[in-house]
Design an enzyme around this catalytic site. Structure first.
Site, PDB file in Angstrom:
ATOM      1  N   ASP A  72       0.910  -1.141   0.000  1.00 57.47           N
ATOM      2  CA  ASP A  72       0.000   0.000   0.000  1.00 57.47           C
ATOM      3  C   ASP A  72       0.948   1.189   0.000  1.00 57.47           C
ATOM      4  OD1 ASP A  72      -1.425   2.295   0.999  1.00 57.47           O
ATOM      5  OD2 ASP A  72      -3.084   0.938   1.390  1.00 57.47           O
ATOM      6  N   HIS A  73       1.089   1.845  -1.142  1.00 55.24           N
ATOM      7  CA  HIS A  73       2.202   2.796  -1.237  1.00 55.24           C
ATOM      8  C   HIS A  73       2.056   3.972  -0.276  1.00 55.24           C
ATOM      9  CE1 HIS A  73      -0.275   5.182  -4.081  1.00 55.24           C
ATOM     10  NE2 HIS A  73       0.562   6.173  -3.846  1.00 55.24           N
ATOM     11  N   HIS A  84      -5.850   2.925   1.031  1.00 54.85           N
ATOM     12  CA  HIS A  84      -4.972   4.001   1.521  1.00 54.85           C
ATOM     13  C   HIS A  84      -5.587   4.782   2.687  1.00 54.85           C
ATOM     14  CE1 HIS A  84      -2.858   2.982  -2.035  1.00 54.85           C
ATOM     15  NE2 HIS A  84      -3.526   3.732  -2.872  1.00 54.85           N
TER      16      HIS A  84
HETATM   17  O1  LIG Z   1      -3.245   4.093  -5.578  1.00 54.84           O
HETATM   18  C1  LIG Z   1      -3.545   5.127  -6.138  1.00 54.84           C
HETATM   19  O2  LIG Z   1      -2.974   6.263  -5.740  1.00 54.84           O
HETATM   20  C2  LIG Z   1      -2.916   7.379  -6.611  1.00 54.84           C
HETATM   21  C3  LIG Z   1      -2.583   8.578  -5.730  1.00 54.84           C
HETATM   22  O3  LIG Z   1      -1.337   8.370  -5.142  1.00 54.84           O
HETATM   23  P1  LIG Z   1      -0.464   9.610  -4.658  1.00 54.84           P
HETATM   24  O4  LIG Z   1       0.751   8.980  -4.099  1.00 54.84           O
HETATM   25  O5  LIG Z   1      -0.203  10.458  -5.872  1.00 54.84           O
HETATM   26  O6  LIG Z   1      -1.270  10.351  -3.649  1.00 54.84           O
HETATM   27  C4  LIG Z   1      -4.206   7.593  -7.354  1.00 54.84           C
HETATM   28  O7  LIG Z   1      -4.031   8.573  -8.346  1.00 54.84           O
HETATM   29  C5  LIG Z   1      -4.621   6.310  -8.020  1.00 54.84           C
HETATM   30  O8  LIG Z   1      -5.898   6.488  -8.614  1.00 54.84           O
HETATM   31  C6  LIG Z   1      -4.675   5.182  -7.047  1.00 54.84           C
HETATM   32  O9  LIG Z   1      -4.842   3.964  -7.751  1.00 54.84           O
END
Ligand SMILES: O=C1O[C@H](COP(=O)(O)O)[C@@H](O)[C@H](O)[C@H]1O
Ligand SMILES: NC(=O)C1=CN([C@@H]2O[C@H](COP(=O)(O)OP(=O)(O)OC[C@H]3O[C@@H](n4cnc5c(N)ncnc54)[C@H](OP(=O)(O)O)[C@@H]3O)[C@@H](O)[C@H]2O)C=CC1
Length: 507
Positions: free
Chosen positions: A179-180, A242
């Site tokens: 989960d990044h 997230h």
């Molecule tokens: O996992 C996802 O995250 C991105 C947003 O990530 P961020 O690190 O730029 O806040 C999102 O644009 C995407 O739809 C989603 O799959």
């Protein structure tokens, strides 16, 4: 660090190019890769090792936060890369892969520790895991780890099915679910900030906190991902994973020097204590939105249903806001507001903690000018912490003025989420990966929302692109006497009127 072979499924794909290779390169530059390290890239495309390395170098030039100029250092990095054609469904390709991996380990005199990174669609996870097991790739005399990307399931049942299938080939402690958001440096700091600061520990309860606001706003729209996004919406794409992870990370109370097991146990306790929403109650606590045409940074943009690949009658959610409650000793009575959307006014991921007035404090005539104390964790795109206090100009003895105490790190110093996560996976540290318990409990909590959306029990509100979402998201807070803090306009007023004290990390 132990010798590792990094076996990358999806080596010719977008994620590998934009995130994985730059992360590996930055780890290499920082001396954080094992001495005996190989990357074996896999895909159906016919590439030689040389072309593969050229592609990797090109991706570094485009996406790495560090310069990747030609020279010895870049050559040394690329030297670890091999490419192997593999079709995920062809068993014999895994046998060939095993021979390549073993030959490379023998060449380096390296132990057979293998990290399998699945940068491919989730429909392939089961087949790959089973083929790794059946081919013997995973049964060598070393460790094996499986790193997988989102999405982990489409709903509670599909997530359970997927987990059951993966469990036939990998044990839970061998599975690293990315989960990044958990890799973002400020999210990783939440834990230590609380543990190492008695002042925060003392304040981290319903006695002092009025509400918590977790926002992940994006200015981008659906981009080129219509096929994926129109089936998932904001609730599955961002909220179930997230946003609930951010909530858990913020709400846990951890003893000093907590182990990864303790973090996991405490996170599970938080999500277990989330008051469940019945399907019938979703409409009262959740706002479902979709962007209409508008302007982003002065440029007109189309509405969601006019985006390429999106049906004109799509009722997919591009925005979701919700009020949640954690029914435990620390948080009972504190609303947690969560909001995430596409085509919003600004890109910002932040957590705002709004503190209560002191109990029993007498109301003064000038109290109405007093702003609440706020503690703001800026997660991205900028990273920082802001504390909003009240002050008064001693010369003029006028109204209260908000004073912002700011701490910001320079963006250059901040590692990318993928660097942190890949480094942790190489070290075998699961702290910042989503454990199955958390994933399952998150889906369980979200399932009534999915059901209510499907049965159209929650009205779909439109909002103009370039705004902060539908008015109903403001009303969600207003009914409790709260409002979203630190939105752009709010911020401008605060900095215009307030004194700002900045502390920069690199000073
Ligand atoms: O996992 C996802 O995250 C991105 C947003 O990530 P961020 O690190 O730029 O806040 C999102 O644009 C995407 O739809 C989603 O799959
Ligand atoms: N891109 C991103 O920013 C993000 C992606 N993800 C997730 O990461 C995963 C990968 O995404 P992304 O890189 O964008 O996808 P891409 O479509 O760009 O890449 C897919 C990769 O899978 C390989 N592949 C597909 N079918 C097969 C097959 N039958 N056998 C062997 N290899 C195959 C392709 O290789 P080839 O064509 O050579 O066979 C390619 O390398 C997905 O699960 C996605 O949801 C998650 C977060 C962000």
């Amino acid at each position: 660090m132990e010798a590792t072979t990094f076996v990358l499924f999806g080596a010719t794909g977008d994620l590998a190019k934009r995130k994985i290779y730059p992360a590996l390169y930055n780890l290499f530059v920082d001396g954080k890769l094992p001495n005996a390290f190989s990357v074996v890239g896999l895909g159906r495309r016919e590439l030689t090792d040389e072309t593969f390395r050229e592609n990797v170098a090109r991706s570094l030039r485009s996406f790495s936060r560090r310069e990747a100029n030609e020279g010895e250092s870049l050559d040394a990095f690329l030297n670890a890369f091999r490419y192997n054609v593999l079709d995920i469904g062809r068993k014999e390709d895994y046998e060939k892969l095993l021979r390549l991996v073993e030959a490379r380990e023998a060449e380096l005199g390296a132990a057979p520790n293998r990290l399998f990174y699945l940068s491919v669609g989730p429909e392939f996870f089961e087949t790959i895991a089973a083929n790794i097991r059946d081919s013997g790739l995973g049964s060598a005399d070393g460790w094996k780890r499986l790193v997988i990307e989102k999405p982990f399931g489409h709903d509670l049942q599909s997530a359970r099915d997927l987990n059951a299938k993966l469990s036939r080939s990998f044990a839970e402690d061998e599975i690293y679910r990315i989960d990044h958001y958990l890799g973002k440096p400020m999210v990783q700091k939440l834990e230590i900030l609380q543990q190492a600061n008695p002042v925060l520990q003392a304040l981290w309860t319903n006695r002092h906190i009025a509400n918590v606001q977790i926002t992940a706003n994006e200015t981008v729209g659906v981009e080129e991902r219509a096929g994926y996004y129109d089936h998932v919406g904001a609730v599955r794409d961002m909220f179930q994973n997230h946003m609930l992870q951010l909530l858990m990370m913020l709400a846990i109370h951890l003893p000093h020097n907590s182990t990864s097991d303790e973090v996991r146990t405490k996170k599970r306790k938080v999500i277990e204590a989330l008051e469940p929403l019945a399907k019938e109650d979703v409409a009262a606590n959740v706002v479902r939105g979709q962007y209409a045409a508008g302007e982003i940074q002065g440029k007109p943009v189309v509405g969601y249903t006019s985006e390429p690949g999106i049906a004109a009658d799509s009722a997919n959610d591009t925005f979701i806001a919700a009020e949640l409650h954690i029914d435990d000793y620390f948080w009972r009575g504190v609303p947690f507001y969560i909001r995430t959307g596409k085509r919003m006014k600004e890109k910002s991921t932040r957590i705002v903690i709004e503190f209560k007035e002191l109990a029993g404090e007498h109301t003064q005539s000038d109290d109405k000018t007093k702003a609440p104390n706020l503690l703001v964790f800026e997660i991205s795109p900028n990273e920082g912490i802001t504390l909003q206090l009240n002050t008064r100009d001693p010369q003029h003895k006028g109204e209260f003025q908000p004073m912002l105490v700011n701490f910001h790190t320079s963006q250059q110093d901040v590692p990318e989420a993928y660097e942190n996560l890949i480094h942790d996976a190489l070290q075998g540290d699961p702290t910042f990966f989503a454990h199955w318990d958390e994933v399952e409990l998150s889906w369980k909590w979200v399932q009534p929302i999915l059901d209510a959306f499907k049965d159209d029990l929650v009205p779909l509100r439109t909002y103009a692109a370039g705004t902060y979402g539908p008015a109903e998201a403001d009303e969600l807070l207003a009914r409790n006497g709260h409002r979203w803090r630190f939105d752009d306009a709010d911020n401008q007023t605060q900095t215009k009127e307030g004194a700002t004290y900045a502390y920069h990390a690199n000073h």
